[in-house]
Design a protein around this motif. Structure first.
Motif, PDB file in Angstrom:
ATOM      1  N   ARG A 191      -9.314  19.826  -0.901  1.00  0.00           N
ATOM      2  CA  ARG A 191      -9.967  19.304   0.309  1.00  0.00           C
ATOM      3  C   ARG A 191      -9.527  17.878   0.639  1.00  0.00           C
ATOM      4  O   ARG A 191      -9.732  17.397   1.737  1.00  0.00           O
ATOM      5  N   VAL A 192      -8.914  17.219  -0.334  1.00  0.00           N
ATOM      6  CA  VAL A 192      -8.460  15.842  -0.135  1.00  0.00           C
ATOM      7  C   VAL A 192      -7.192  15.849   0.707  1.00  0.00           C
ATOM      8  O   VAL A 192      -6.237  16.569   0.414  1.00  0.00           O
ATOM      9  N   LEU A 193      -7.191  15.028   1.747  1.00  0.00           N
ATOM     10  CA  LEU A 193      -6.049  14.921   2.655  1.00  0.00           C
ATOM     11  C   LEU A 193      -5.261  13.636   2.425  1.00  0.00           C
ATOM     12  O   LEU A 193      -4.103  13.539   2.821  1.00  0.00           O
ATOM     13  N   VAL A 194      -5.904  12.636   1.787  1.00  0.00           N
ATOM     14  CA  VAL A 194      -5.304  11.309   1.640  1.00  0.00           C
ATOM     15  C   VAL A 194      -5.668  10.717   0.281  1.00  0.00           C
ATOM     16  O   VAL A 194      -6.798  10.860  -0.188  1.00  0.00           O
ATOM     17  N   GLU A 195      -4.692  10.047  -0.306  1.00  0.00           N
ATOM     18  CA  GLU A 195      -4.922   9.254  -1.517  1.00  0.00           C
ATOM     19  C   GLU A 195      -4.157   7.949  -1.319  1.00  0.00           C
ATOM     20  O   GLU A 195      -3.088   7.944  -0.699  1.00  0.00           O
ATOM     21  N   VAL A 196      -4.681   6.846  -1.830  1.00  0.00           N
ATOM     22  CA  VAL A 196      -4.035   5.547  -1.629  1.00  0.00           C
ATOM     23  C   VAL A 196      -3.838   4.816  -2.957  1.00  0.00           C
ATOM     24  O   VAL A 196      -4.576   5.041  -3.914  1.00  0.00           O
ATOM     25  N   GLU A 197      -2.828   3.958  -2.986  1.00  0.00           N
ATOM     26  CA  GLU A 197      -2.587   3.037  -4.094  1.00  0.00           C
ATOM     27  C   GLU A 197      -2.415   1.649  -3.498  1.00  0.00           C
ATOM     28  O   GLU A 197      -1.902   1.514  -2.385  1.00  0.00           O
ATOM     29  N   LEU A 198      -2.806   0.629  -4.252  1.00  0.00           N
ATOM     30  CA  LEU A 198      -2.627  -0.745  -3.811  1.00  0.00           C
ATOM     31  C   LEU A 198      -1.953  -1.567  -4.900  1.00  0.00           C
ATOM     32  O   LEU A 198      -2.162  -1.312  -6.092  1.00  0.00           O
ATOM     33  N   GLU A 199      -1.181  -2.551  -4.482  1.00  0.00           N
ATOM     34  CA  GLU A 199      -0.656  -3.580  -5.374  1.00  0.00           C
ATOM     35  C   GLU A 199      -1.026  -4.908  -4.742  1.00  0.00           C
ATOM     36  O   GLU A 199      -0.774  -5.124  -3.554  1.00  0.00           O
ATOM     37  N   ALA A 200      -1.621  -5.791  -5.537  1.00  0.00           N
ATOM     38  CA  ALA A 200      -2.077  -7.069  -5.003  1.00  0.00           C
ATOM     39  C   ALA A 200      -1.540  -8.230  -5.831  1.00  0.00           C
ATOM     40  O   ALA A 200      -1.184  -8.074  -7.001  1.00  0.00           O
ATOM     41  N   PHE A 201      -1.531  -9.390  -5.211  1.00  0.00           N
ATOM     42  CA  PHE A 201      -1.119 -10.634  -5.840  1.00  0.00           C
ATOM     43  C   PHE A 201      -2.362 -11.409  -6.245  1.00  0.00           C
ATOM     44  O   PHE A 201      -3.285 -11.582  -5.447  1.00  0.00           O
TER      45      PHE A 201
ATOM     46  N   THR B 274       0.864  -1.179   0.000  1.00  0.00           N
ATOM     47  CA  THR B 274       0.000   0.000   0.000  1.00  0.00           C
ATOM     48  C   THR B 274       0.900   1.229   0.000  1.00  0.00           C
ATOM     49  O   THR B 274       1.999   1.216   0.554  1.00  0.00           O
ATOM     50  N   ARG B 275       0.425   2.260  -0.665  1.00  0.00           N
ATOM     51  CA  ARG B 275       1.083   3.574  -0.610  1.00  0.00           C
ATOM     52  C   ARG B 275       0.024   4.567  -0.198  1.00  0.00           C
ATOM     53  O   ARG B 275      -1.051   4.613  -0.793  1.00  0.00           O
ATOM     54  N   LEU B 276       0.334   5.317   0.824  1.00  0.00           N
ATOM     55  CA  LEU B 276      -0.604   6.317   1.320  1.00  0.00           C
ATOM     56  C   LEU B 276       0.054   7.676   1.203  1.00  0.00           C
ATOM     57  O   LEU B 276       1.151   7.895   1.732  1.00  0.00           O
ATOM     58  N   TYR B 277      -0.595   8.548   0.497  1.00  0.00           N
ATOM     59  CA  TYR B 277      -0.103   9.906   0.301  1.00  0.00           C
ATOM     60  C   TYR B 277      -0.976  10.814   1.152  1.00  0.00           C
ATOM     61  O   TYR B 277      -2.198  10.761   1.072  1.00  0.00           O
ATOM     62  N   LEU B 278      -0.341  11.632   1.987  1.00  0.00           N
ATOM     63  CA  LEU B 278      -1.105  12.541   2.825  1.00  0.00           C
ATOM     64  C   LEU B 278      -0.505  13.936   2.774  1.00  0.00           C
ATOM     65  O   LEU B 278       0.685  14.099   2.521  1.00  0.00           O
ATOM     66  N   THR B 279      -1.348  14.914   3.000  1.00  0.00           N
ATOM     67  CA  THR B 279      -0.900  16.301   2.858  1.00  0.00           C
ATOM     68  C   THR B 279      -0.256  16.857   4.118  1.00  0.00           C
ATOM     69  O   THR B 279       0.395  17.898   4.060  1.00  0.00           O
ATOM     70  N   HIS B 280      -0.428  16.187   5.271  1.00  0.00           N
ATOM     71  CA  HIS B 280       0.142  16.696   6.520  1.00  0.00           C
ATOM     72  C   HIS B 280       0.744  15.558   7.335  1.00  0.00           C
ATOM     73  O   HIS B 280       0.066  14.560   7.601  1.00  0.00           O
ATOM     74  N   ALA B 281       1.986  15.704   7.768  1.00  0.00           N
ATOM     75  CA  ALA B 281       2.632  14.705   8.617  1.00  0.00           C
ATOM     76  C   ALA B 281       1.870  14.517   9.923  1.00  0.00           C
ATOM     77  O   ALA B 281       1.869  13.423  10.497  1.00  0.00           O
ATOM     78  N   ARG B 282       1.179  15.543  10.383  1.00  0.00           N
ATOM     79  CA  ARG B 282       0.422  15.440  11.635  1.00  0.00           C
ATOM     80  C   ARG B 282      -0.701  14.402  11.548  1.00  0.00           C
ATOM     81  O   ARG B 282      -1.239  13.967  12.565  1.00  0.00           O
ATOM     82  N   ASP B 283      -1.057  13.976  10.322  1.00  0.00           N
ATOM     83  CA  ASP B 283      -2.156  13.030  10.133  1.00  0.00           C
ATOM     84  C   ASP B 283      -1.706  11.574  10.112  1.00  0.00           C
ATOM     85  O   ASP B 283      -2.535  10.669   9.930  1.00  0.00           O
ATOM     86  N   VAL B 284      -0.413  11.321  10.303  1.00  0.00           N
ATOM     87  CA  VAL B 284       0.107   9.955  10.204  1.00  0.00           C
ATOM     88  C   VAL B 284      -0.620   8.998  11.152  1.00  0.00           C
ATOM     89  O   VAL B 284      -0.978   7.883  10.756  1.00  0.00           O
TER      90      VAL B 284
ATOM     91  N   THR C 224       4.201  -1.198   3.295  1.00  0.00           N
ATOM     92  CA  THR C 224       3.470   0.068   3.281  1.00  0.00           C
ATOM     93  C   THR C 224       4.421   1.253   3.290  1.00  0.00           C
ATOM     94  O   THR C 224       5.433   1.250   3.983  1.00  0.00           O
ATOM     95  N   THR C 225       4.066   2.262   2.519  1.00  0.00           N
ATOM     96  CA  THR C 225       4.817   3.507   2.488  1.00  0.00           C
ATOM     97  C   THR C 225       3.851   4.661   2.696  1.00  0.00           C
ATOM     98  O   THR C 225       2.788   4.686   2.078  1.00  0.00           O
ATOM     99  N   LEU C 226       4.208   5.578   3.583  1.00  0.00           N
ATOM    100  CA  LEU C 226       3.442   6.810   3.766  1.00  0.00           C
ATOM    101  C   LEU C 226       4.316   7.956   3.281  1.00  0.00           C
ATOM    102  O   LEU C 226       5.481   8.060   3.672  1.00  0.00           O
ATOM    103  N   VAL C 227       3.754   8.793   2.439  1.00  0.00           N
ATOM    104  CA  VAL C 227       4.496   9.903   1.851  1.00  0.00           C
ATOM    105  C   VAL C 227       3.699  11.190   2.056  1.00  0.00           C
ATOM    106  O   VAL C 227       2.498  11.229   1.791  1.00  0.00           O
ATOM    107  N   VAL C 228       4.368  12.224   2.537  1.00  0.00           N
ATOM    108  CA  VAL C 228       3.724  13.529   2.669  1.00  0.00           C
ATOM    109  C   VAL C 228       3.938  14.285   1.360  1.00  0.00           C
ATOM    110  O   VAL C 228       5.065  14.388   0.871  1.00  0.00           O
ATOM    111  N   VAL C 229       2.829  14.769   0.781  1.00  0.00           N
ATOM    112  CA  VAL C 229       2.864  15.495  -0.494  1.00  0.00           C
ATOM    113  C   VAL C 229       2.342  16.914  -0.284  1.00  0.00           C
ATOM    114  O   VAL C 229       1.743  17.219   0.738  1.00  0.00           O
ATOM    115  N   SER C 230       2.564  17.758  -1.265  1.00  0.00           N
ATOM    116  CA  SER C 230       2.137  19.150  -1.111  1.00  0.00           C
ATOM    117  C   SER C 230       0.648  19.355  -1.345  1.00  0.00           C
ATOM    118  O   SER C 230       0.091  20.363  -0.933  1.00  0.00           O
ATOM    119  N   GLY C 231      -0.021  18.408  -1.985  1.00  0.00           N
ATOM    120  CA  GLY C 231      -1.451  18.555  -2.209  1.00  0.00           C
ATOM    121  C   GLY C 231      -1.947  17.660  -3.314  1.00  0.00           C
ATOM    122  O   GLY C 231      -1.178  16.932  -3.951  1.00  0.00           O
TER     123      GLY C 231
END
Length: 167
Positions: free
Chosen positions: A125-135, A85-95, A113-120
């Motif tokens: 209004r979106v604070l989080v976006e996710v990606e998945l890789e499955a077998f 999973t990859r989780l992109y969030l706009t604020h580190a405070r939301d980890v 899993t990887t969490l990455v803080v992005v600029s937007g």
């Protein structure tokens, strides 16, 4: 959304669309399966184009993961099939909030899993976006007259490499 065929052909790529208007605008598929992998594109917390959990990173993560897992379900997969999973969030405070929601979905599966803080994101209004890789485990091909599918081809390939040679 399309329904995948029960048996997959080696080398075939399946693309499934979701309901995001961005898929058509940008030209991408919600999920793509190739071989034993299914990749789910960046997924926002939108349902029928309406943002879920505005201002709440926990609720947005739950909504985005739910959407991403729905895309996997089109391939007959669930959270236990997720490798990464990859989780992109706009604020580190939301980890912590994002991590808590992630754990609710994946505590048993424990994907990389990887969490990455992005600029937007495209919607501010979106604070989080996710990606998945499955077998996706290989399906067993039907047996033919010479055994499992692919056996004859392997023998033919081997035979063609020895043609013209003297013993």
């Amino acid at each position: 959304m399309t329904t995948p065929e029960p048996a997959r052909h080696q080398g075939a790529i399946e693309r499934h669309q979701g309901d995001s208007p961005w898929e058509e605008t940008i030209g991408f598929a919600r999920a793509v399966a190739a071989g034993d992998r299914v990749l789910v594109a960046g997924t926002m917390p939108l349902v029928d184009g309406v943002l879920q959990g505005e201002g709440d990173p926990y609720e947005q993560t739950r909504a985005a993961l739910g959407n991403a897992l729905t895309a996997l379900a089109d391939f007959g997969l669930d959270a236990t099939s997720v490798l990464r999973t990859r989780l992109y969030l706009t604020h580190a405070r939301d980890v912590d909030a994002v991590g808590r929601a992630h754990k609710e979905f994946f505590d048993a599966a424990r994907p990389a899993t990887t969490l990455v803080v992005v600029s937007g994101f495209v919607d501010s209004r979106v604070l989080v976006e996710v990606e998945l890789e499955a077998f996706r485990p290989a399906t067993t091909p039907p047996a033919g007259p010479d055994g499992p599918a692919g056996t004859t081809r392997a023998r033919t390939t081997q035979a063609s490499t020895t043609e013209g040679r003297t013993p």
